[in-house]
Design an enzyme around this catalytic site. Structure first.
Site, short mmCIF file in Angstrom:
data_model
loop_
_atom_site.label_atom_id
_atom_site.label_comp_id
_atom_site.label_asym_id
_atom_site.label_seq_id
_atom_site.Cartn_x
_atom_site.Cartn_y
_atom_site.Cartn_z
N PHE A 43 0.84 -1.19 0.00
CA PHE A 43 0.00 0.00 0.00
C PHE A 43 0.88 1.24 0.00
O PHE A 43 1.75 1.41 0.85
CB PHE A 43 -0.91 0.01 1.23
CG PHE A 43 -1.83 1.20 1.28
CD1 PHE A 43 -2.95 1.27 0.46
CD2 PHE A 43 -1.58 2.25 2.15
CE1 PHE A 43 -3.79 2.37 0.50
CE2 PHE A 43 -2.42 3.35 2.20
CZ PHE A 43 -3.53 3.41 1.37
N GLU A 82 12.94 3.51 1.16
CA GLU A 82 12.16 3.90 2.34
C GLU A 82 12.96 3.74 3.64
O GLU A 82 12.38 3.59 4.71
CB GLU A 82 10.88 3.05 2.40
CG GLU A 82 10.02 3.15 1.16
CD GLU A 82 9.47 4.54 0.91
OE1 GLU A 82 9.13 5.24 1.88
OE2 GLU A 82 9.38 4.94 -0.27
#
Length: 191
Positions: free
Chosen positions: A24, A99
């Site tokens: 997501f 990330e």
């Protein structure tokens, strides 16, 4: 928690025997899709709100002048819209590096536009990481974003591209749009 989370993420999930998993995206993963995926669908997760509370020392700012990027904050009645990608587990070799600045992978349940559900993963920067900046007035966040630039470009570009992407998804993220309005007023940018 150190800001660099690469090794921590790689020890959190075992992908043995898994051919594909949902991911997501709620921030730059919506508009900067620089990784291969098998399928892409609008989706939402419940109980989380998008907030510009995470510092960016490596992409949209520097250690001396960090930018601000989004993370998710638990909020029981919130719905966060984004995009779900079905990816091969080897994509995380790249995404864990992208990330790495304080983000950890967590399991989440996603709801697709047709009402169906799937389990997947989401990157969240929790308040215990070194790069977490926390809550601030939206005008102050906009001012910090206006001044920050990093290896991936101006922090303002991140905010504006995210706001445009959220509008295309039909999301009414009042936090993002309020910061965008403050930034446009600060920089006298057209709407």
């Amino acid at each position: 928690m150190p800001a660099n989370t690469i090794e921590h993420n790689r020890s959190r999930f075992n992908f043995d025997g898994i051919e594909a998993i949902w991911l997501f995206g709620y921030g730059s993963l919506i508009y900067k899709v620089d990784f291969p995926f098998l399928e892409q669908r609008p989706a939402a997760i419940r109980g989380w709100a998008r907030r510009f509370w995470q510092g960016s020392h490596d992409h949209r700012g520097t250690p001396e002048a960090p930018g601000r990027v989004v993370t998710l904050i638990e909020q029981p009645d919130a719905v966060c819209k984004g995009v779900a990608y079905r990816v091969s587990p080897n994509v995380f070799e790249y995404l864990d590096v992208r990330e790495k600045n304080g983000y950890l992978r967590f399991s989440t349940t996603m709801t697709f536009d047709d009402g169906s559900h799937a389990e997947g993963l989401v990157y969240i920067a929790t308040e215990d990481n070194e790069a977490f900046l926390g809550e601030a007035p939206e005008a102050d966040i906009a001012r910090q974003i206006a001044l920050a630039t990093g290896p991936s470009g101006p922090n303002s570009e991140y905010l504006l591209r995210l706001a445009d992407s959220l509008r295309q998804l039909g999301d009414d993220c009042s936090h993002t749009f309020a910061i965008e309005a403050c930034l446009r007023a600060e920089e006298r940018l057209p709407r």
